[in-house]
Design a protein around this motif. Sequence first.
Motif, PDB file in Angstrom:
ATOM      1  N   HIS A   1      -0.288   6.474   7.524  1.00  0.00           N
ATOM      2  CA  HIS A   1      -0.847   6.500   8.876  1.00  0.00           C
ATOM      3  C   HIS A   1      -2.377   6.477   8.823  1.00  0.00           C
ATOM      4  N   GLN A   2      -2.955   7.152   7.833  1.00  0.00           N
ATOM      5  CA  GLN A   2      -4.407   7.131   7.671  1.00  0.00           C
ATOM      6  C   GLN A   2      -4.885   5.717   7.334  1.00  0.00           C
ATOM      7  N   VAL A   3      -4.154   5.052   6.454  1.00  0.00           N
ATOM      8  CA  VAL A   3      -4.468   3.675   6.090  1.00  0.00           C
ATOM      9  C   VAL A   3      -4.339   2.754   7.307  1.00  0.00           C
ATOM     10  N   HIS A   4      -3.317   2.976   8.094  1.00  0.00           N
ATOM     11  CA  HIS A   4      -3.063   2.108   9.241  1.00  0.00           C
ATOM     12  C   HIS A   4      -4.136   2.231  10.308  1.00  0.00           C
ATOM     13  N   ALA A   5      -4.838   3.351  10.333  1.00  0.00           N
ATOM     14  CA  ALA A   5      -5.958   3.475  11.276  1.00  0.00           C
ATOM     15  C   ALA A   5      -6.979   2.370  11.038  1.00  0.00           C
ATOM     16  N   SER A   6      -7.213   2.016   9.771  1.00  0.00           N
ATOM     17  CA  SER A   6      -8.168   0.954   9.452  1.00  0.00           C
ATOM     18  C   SER A   6      -7.692  -0.398   9.968  1.00  0.00           C
ATOM     19  N   ILE A   7      -6.409  -0.671   9.851  1.00  0.00           N
ATOM     20  CA  ILE A   7      -5.865  -1.944  10.328  1.00  0.00           C
ATOM     21  C   ILE A   7      -6.049  -2.063  11.839  1.00  0.00           C
ATOM     22  N   LEU A   8      -5.800  -0.979  12.559  1.00  0.00           N
ATOM     23  CA  LEU A   8      -5.949  -0.999  14.014  1.00  0.00           C
ATOM     24  C   LEU A   8      -7.408  -1.195  14.415  1.00  0.00           C
ATOM     25  N   ILE A   9      -8.325  -0.560  13.687  1.00  0.00           N
ATOM     26  CA  ILE A   9      -9.754  -0.739  13.987  1.00  0.00           C
ATOM     27  C   ILE A   9     -10.156  -2.195  13.769  1.00  0.00           C
ATOM     28  N   MET A  10      -9.723  -2.777  12.661  1.00  0.00           N
ATOM     29  CA  MET A  10     -10.059  -4.173  12.361  1.00  0.00           C
ATOM     30  C   MET A  10      -9.535  -5.103  13.454  1.00  0.00           C
ATOM     31  N   ARG A  11      -8.350  -4.843  13.948  1.00  0.00           N
ATOM     32  CA  ARG A  11      -7.743  -5.718  14.947  1.00  0.00           C
ATOM     33  C   ARG A  11      -8.465  -5.616  16.287  1.00  0.00           C
ATOM     34  N   ARG A  12      -8.843  -4.396  16.682  1.00  0.00           N
ATOM     35  CA  ARG A  12      -9.450  -4.246  18.009  1.00  0.00           C
ATOM     36  C   ARG A  12     -10.962  -4.424  17.995  1.00  0.00           C
ATOM     37  N   MET A  13     -11.588  -4.397  16.808  1.00  0.00           N
ATOM     38  CA  MET A  13     -13.036  -4.471  16.720  1.00  0.00           C
ATOM     39  C   MET A  13     -13.550  -5.740  17.395  1.00  0.00           C
ATOM     40  N   PRO A  14     -14.492  -5.640  18.343  1.00  0.00           N
ATOM     41  CA  PRO A  14     -14.948  -6.816  19.083  1.00  0.00           C
ATOM     42  C   PRO A  14     -16.001  -7.623  18.345  1.00  0.00           C
ATOM     43  N   LYS A  15     -15.785  -7.806  17.062  1.00  0.00           N
ATOM     44  CA  LYS A  15     -16.682  -8.619  16.235  1.00  0.00           C
ATOM     45  C   LYS A  15     -15.877  -9.099  15.033  1.00  0.00           C
ATOM     46  N   PRO A  16     -16.232 -10.232  14.448  1.00  0.00           N
ATOM     47  CA  PRO A  16     -15.412 -10.802  13.377  1.00  0.00           C
ATOM     48  C   PRO A  16     -15.491  -9.995  12.080  1.00  0.00           C
ATOM     49  N   VAL A  17     -14.350  -9.926  11.383  1.00  0.00           N
ATOM     50  CA  VAL A  17     -14.249  -9.265  10.079  1.00  0.00           C
ATOM     51  C   VAL A  17     -13.829 -10.314   9.053  1.00  0.00           C
ATOM     52  N   VAL A  18     -14.602 -10.425   7.977  1.00  0.00           N
ATOM     53  CA  VAL A  18     -14.388 -11.454   6.956  1.00  0.00           C
ATOM     54  C   VAL A  18     -14.048 -10.786   5.626  1.00  0.00           C
ATOM     55  N   ALA A  19     -12.950 -11.192   5.010  1.00  0.00           N
ATOM     56  CA  ALA A  19     -12.622 -10.735   3.653  1.00  0.00           C
ATOM     57  C   ALA A  19     -13.283 -11.665   2.643  1.00  0.00           C
ATOM     58  N   SER A  20     -13.844 -11.070   1.586  1.00  0.00           N
ATOM     59  CA  SER A  20     -14.423 -11.823   0.476  1.00  0.00           C
ATOM     60  C   SER A  20     -13.714 -11.360  -0.784  1.00  0.00           C
ATOM     61  N   VAL A  21     -12.828 -12.207  -1.314  1.00  0.00           N
ATOM     62  CA  VAL A  21     -11.858 -11.776  -2.325  1.00  0.00           C
ATOM     63  C   VAL A  21     -12.213 -12.330  -3.696  1.00  0.00           C
ATOM     64  N   ARG A  22     -12.377 -11.420  -4.631  1.00  0.00           N
ATOM     65  CA  ARG A  22     -12.597 -11.778  -6.031  1.00  0.00           C
ATOM     66  C   ARG A  22     -11.536 -11.074  -6.878  1.00  0.00           C
ATOM     67  N   GLY A  23     -11.035 -11.741  -7.900  1.00  0.00           N
ATOM     68  CA  GLY A  23     -10.104 -11.096  -8.820  1.00  0.00           C
ATOM     69  C   GLY A  23      -8.756 -10.833  -8.170  1.00  0.00           C
ATOM     70  N   ALA A  24      -8.244  -9.609  -8.339  1.00  0.00           N
ATOM     71  CA  ALA A  24      -6.906  -9.265  -7.872  1.00  0.00           C
ATOM     72  C   ALA A  24      -6.918  -8.722  -6.456  1.00  0.00           C
ATOM     73  N   ALA A  25      -5.987  -9.228  -5.655  1.00  0.00           N
ATOM     74  CA  ALA A  25      -5.665  -8.643  -4.348  1.00  0.00           C
ATOM     75  C   ALA A  25      -4.167  -8.398  -4.377  1.00  0.00           C
ATOM     76  N   ALA A  26      -3.772  -7.140  -4.442  1.00  0.00           N
ATOM     77  CA  ALA A  26      -2.358  -6.795  -4.580  1.00  0.00           C
ATOM     78  C   ALA A  26      -1.983  -5.726  -3.568  1.00  0.00           C
ATOM     79  N   GLY A  27      -0.726  -5.703  -3.169  1.00  0.00           N
ATOM     80  CA  GLY A  27      -0.242  -4.674  -2.277  1.00  0.00           C
ATOM     81  C   GLY A  27      -1.078  -4.560  -1.019  1.00  0.00           C
ATOM     82  N   PHE A  28      -1.619  -3.357  -0.786  1.00  0.00           N
ATOM     83  CA  PHE A  28      -2.432  -3.144   0.407  1.00  0.00           C
ATOM     84  C   PHE A  28      -3.669  -4.032   0.413  1.00  0.00           C
ATOM     85  N   GLY A  29      -4.098  -4.495  -0.754  1.00  0.00           N
ATOM     86  CA  GLY A  29      -5.196  -5.457  -0.794  1.00  0.00           C
ATOM     87  C   GLY A  29      -4.852  -6.732  -0.056  1.00  0.00           C
ATOM     88  N   VAL A  30      -3.619  -7.224  -0.214  1.00  0.00           N
ATOM     89  CA  VAL A  30      -3.174  -8.397   0.538  1.00  0.00           C
ATOM     90  C   VAL A  30      -3.069  -8.061   2.020  1.00  0.00           C
TER      91      VAL A  30
END
Length: 269
Positions: free
Chosen positions: A93-122
Amino acid sequence: MTTDINDRVLLDIENGVATLTLNRPNALNALDPALAEALSAGLSRCEEDDTIRAVVLRGAGENFMAGGDIKMFAGLLNEPDGPRRGYFERLIHQVHASILIMRRMPKPVVASVRGAAAGFGVSLVLACDLALAADDAVFTLAYCHIGVSPDGGSTFHLPRAVGMKKAMEIALLGDRFSATDAESAGIINRAVTSANLEEETLKLASRLAAGPTLAYGRTKQLLNAALDSSLETQLQAEAERFAASALTKDFAEGVTAFVGKRKPVFTGQ
């Protein structure tokens, strides 16, 4: 300006772009409670600060995020079922708070991915509005390999990005796939050379930060609602948000610049 949210997440703000760096490089930036808390705190700061007009999410060192901290999980195996279940529900639930903030945030969020993105990283990459990855980055949803089901909103975002059959394949098999495959599937926008990842990320984030921020926020709202909305509801929402945008200084600047045949200078107001 660089600020430590705690030692797990670094926040750097420059020219309207906030860069949040997951900072556990020796653990491949794996998620633990301190990182989960710092991530949501950092995202909240970005959401609330009107001088921030675009956000970049990246990992320290050579990897984006290797998912949950499996060594931490191993330390909980001898806990009774009740406390263990409660611990994981609270963490997620603590982790999911971040997902909700990213979704509602009124500005763009960009992922910059290097190396491994696994599990919650994806899951994080999927939750971002846009994503770039180094062409040698490697992705895997991975949850099945430790006998758990996914979290972080991946079961919401993945079918919408790649279709249900492909989502089933990615989730049930947990195979690794390349940045090129991620681009083809719609998980990222573009794979770039590893040497150019930082430059291309900054170029994209700076372009967004110089754009009409309020209009971007309303566009995010519309697109995020689109797949769960009726046509009539969506048309009404479009009308309301267009009309609200037409009252902004950026709208006046955009129209004036177009008529004057010059490039607009948006201020995010």
